[in-house]
Write an enzyme that holds these catalytic residues in place. Structure first.
Site, PDB file in Angstrom:
ATOM      1  N   GLU A   1       0.867  -1.187   0.000  1.00 32.68           N
ATOM      2  CA  GLU A   1       0.000   0.000   0.000  1.00 32.68           C
ATOM      3  C   GLU A   1       0.895   1.226   0.000  1.00 32.68           C
ATOM      4  O   GLU A   1       1.025   1.939   0.997  1.00 32.68           O
ATOM      5  CB  GLU A   1      -0.967   0.028   1.190  1.00 32.68           C
ATOM      6  CG  GLU A   1      -2.031   1.118   0.977  1.00 32.68           C
ATOM      7  CD  GLU A   1      -2.911   1.417   2.169  1.00 32.68           C
ATOM      8  OE1 GLU A   1      -3.431   0.474   2.787  1.00 32.68           O
ATOM      9  OE2 GLU A   1      -3.066   2.616   2.471  1.00 32.68           O
TER      10      GLU A   1
ATOM     11  N   ASP B   1       2.175   2.049   3.823  1.00 34.95           N
ATOM     12  CA  ASP B   1       1.343   3.229   3.556  1.00 34.95           C
ATOM     13  C   ASP B   1       2.238   4.456   3.382  1.00 34.95           C
ATOM     14  O   ASP B   1       1.926   5.551   3.827  1.00 34.95           O
ATOM     15  CB  ASP B   1       0.295   3.486   4.654  1.00 34.95           C
ATOM     16  CG  ASP B   1      -0.934   4.244   4.120  1.00 34.95           C
ATOM     17  OD1 ASP B   1      -0.910   4.686   2.963  1.00 34.95           O
ATOM     18  OD2 ASP B   1      -1.923   4.373   4.878  1.00 34.95           O
TER      19      ASP B   1
ATOM     20  N   HIS C   1      -8.962   0.808  -1.198  1.00 37.85           N
ATOM     21  CA  HIS C   1      -8.271   1.805  -0.368  1.00 37.85           C
ATOM     22  C   HIS C   1      -9.264   2.873   0.095  1.00 37.85           C
ATOM     23  O   HIS C   1     -10.223   3.176  -0.605  1.00 37.85           O
ATOM     24  CB  HIS C   1      -7.137   2.446  -1.190  1.00 37.85           C
ATOM     25  CG  HIS C   1      -6.298   3.388  -0.406  1.00 37.85           C
ATOM     26  ND1 HIS C   1      -6.641   4.711  -0.213  1.00 37.85           N
ATOM     27  CD2 HIS C   1      -5.143   3.185   0.264  1.00 37.85           C
ATOM     28  CE1 HIS C   1      -5.708   5.281   0.542  1.00 37.85           C
ATOM     29  NE2 HIS C   1      -4.800   4.382   0.845  1.00 37.85           N
TER      30      HIS C   1
ATOM     31  N   HIS D   1       2.225   4.683  -2.087  1.00 36.29           N
ATOM     32  CA  HIS D   1       1.549   5.606  -2.999  1.00 36.29           C
ATOM     33  C   HIS D   1       2.484   6.504  -3.779  1.00 36.29           C
ATOM     34  O   HIS D   1       3.606   6.777  -3.361  1.00 36.29           O
ATOM     35  CB  HIS D   1       0.559   6.447  -2.204  1.00 36.29           C
ATOM     36  CG  HIS D   1      -0.427   5.613  -1.439  1.00 36.29           C
ATOM     37  ND1 HIS D   1      -1.257   4.699  -2.047  1.00 36.29           N
ATOM     38  CD2 HIS D   1      -0.684   5.519  -0.109  1.00 36.29           C
ATOM     39  CE1 HIS D   1      -2.005   4.099  -1.117  1.00 36.29           C
ATOM     40  NE2 HIS D   1      -1.665   4.569   0.064  1.00 36.29           N
TER      41      HIS D   1
ATOM     42  N   PHE E   1      -7.711  19.671   6.410  1.00 33.95           N
ATOM     43  CA  PHE E   1      -7.530  19.364   7.843  1.00 33.95           C
ATOM     44  C   PHE E   1      -6.131  18.835   8.144  1.00 33.95           C
ATOM     45  O   PHE E   1      -5.783  18.583   9.288  1.00 33.95           O
ATOM     46  CB  PHE E   1      -8.593  18.362   8.338  1.00 33.95           C
ATOM     47  CG  PHE E   1      -8.769  17.148   7.465  1.00 33.95           C
ATOM     48  CD1 PHE E   1      -7.889  16.081   7.542  1.00 33.95           C
ATOM     49  CD2 PHE E   1      -9.834  17.078   6.571  1.00 33.95           C
ATOM     50  CE1 PHE E   1      -8.045  14.963   6.750  1.00 33.95           C
ATOM     51  CE2 PHE E   1     -10.002  15.958   5.760  1.00 33.95           C
ATOM     52  CZ  PHE E   1      -9.109  14.902   5.846  1.00 33.95           C
TER      53      PHE E   1
HETATM   54 MN    MN Z   1      -2.874   4.501   1.894  1.00 33.24          MN
END
Ligand code: MN
Length: 326
Positions: free
Chosen positions: A8, A287, A164, A10, A24
């Site tokens: 995962e 991630d 995701h 990116h 945010f």
């Molecule tokens: Mn992710």
């Protein structure tokens, strides 16, 4: 542990900076993340330091799914997949693989693009939650009948689809008012994605395509802990209110899903996941660059599980799933 596969992870193209929409997130954190999303050489050094052999990269959220115009989604998905092939996969084929971006706003086109991408060497697709069609308050979820051609293609190609997170629909954010920091990865992501995954289970999709594989991040977005109660309580809900599934939801979780460690470095949560789905169904992930490779890897390399399980979760399961040794 060396030789880990992380999935995962990116990336972002400067031509499609997809992550600027959330107000945010802390500015300093976000600009550092954005720099790393568009960078590939230093990433390899980071992978080397942390025992990661292969990273499977995907276009960061909300990605193609957040494009309201279907024609633009179709064009941009192709463009981003071509960029992925050109920017990093073909340059470092032994270090980077990629999940395809797919324009689900047009499921037939998404199926075609998945097939084209798999022929180019992509290992499956990553879908960032629901797809907007028309405006930002519309959503198409993956269990809906019009999406079946896409699933049919994924089943035929025998490639997994990574589901995701993305943030909840704008008109469903009332509960976060005053606490907008919860909308994203802190909480809203997981809640939204777990519900989406439950929809897939209840829809009967996996009865129609029993060999279909869906991957969830963040140790299954809480489902190993919450799904047994969902299943227990659904027994008392009128049948027409929870889809047309033939099996119990936890059975789909064990047979049709893989769960990754992305963003989670908590042994207690991993043990619960091991007890629910077993070590054959868990995959290491970071991630990156939202999380650091150091933090997740140093926890994973040392956490108290058997070395057999560490090897399965770190390397072997992903290697088999993606047929890296074929
Ligand atoms: Mn992710």
């Amino acid at each position: 542990m060396n030789g880990k596969i992380a999935l995962e992870e990116h990336w972002e193209s400067p031509d499609f900076p997809a992550t600027g929409s959330h107000n945010f997130t802390d500015d300093e954190y976000f600009s550092a993340v954005q720099k790393r999303l568009q960078e590939f050489e230093k990433r390899i050094e980071d992978m080397d330091r942390n025992g990661i052999q292969t990273s499977i990269l995907s276009l960061t959220q909300p990605g193609i799914e957040g494009i309201t115009d279907p024609d633009r989604a179709v064009k941009l998905a192709k463009q981003m997949n071509d960029h992925a092939a050109e920017f990093f996969v073909s340059k470092h084929p032994d270090r980077f693989k990629a999940f395809a971006a797919v324009p689900l706003q047009d499921p037939e086109e998404a199926a075609k693009e998945l097939e084209r991408a798999v022929k180019l060497g992509f290992v499956g697709a990553l879908v960032n939650g629901y797809s907007n069609i028309g405006d930002e308050n519309t959503a198409q979820y993956l269990d809906e009948p019009q999406v079946r051609p896409f699933w049919e293609k994924a089943a035929q190609l025998q490639v997994p689809v990574y589901l995701h997170p993305r943030i909840p629909l704008p008109h469903q954010q009332r509960i976060y008012e005053g606490y907008e920091g919860l909308l994203g990865s802190a909480w809203g992501f997981g809640f939204e994605t777990a519900t989406h995954a439950i929809r897939l289970m209840l829809s009967g999709l996996f009865d129609e395509y029993p060999d279909l594989t869906v991957i969830l991040g963040h140790l299954g977005e809480g489902l190993p802990f919450t799904l047994p109660r969902v299943e227990h309580r659904l027994r008392h809900q009128r049948p027409e209110t929870h889809g047309s599934h033939k099996k119990a939801p936890t059975e789909y979780l064990r047979k049709n899903f893989y769960l990754t460690t992305s963003g989670v470095f908590r042994t207690q949560a991993l043990i619960d996941t091991l007890l629910e789905v077993g070590s054959d169904r868990i995959l290491f992930s970071v991630d990156y660059p939202y999380e650091t490779m150091e933090e997740i890897s140093s926890w994973f390399d040392q956490c108290p599980i058997s070395e057999t399980d560490r090897y399965k979760i770190g390397t072997e399961n992903a290697s088999k799933l993606f047929q890296f040794n074929r």
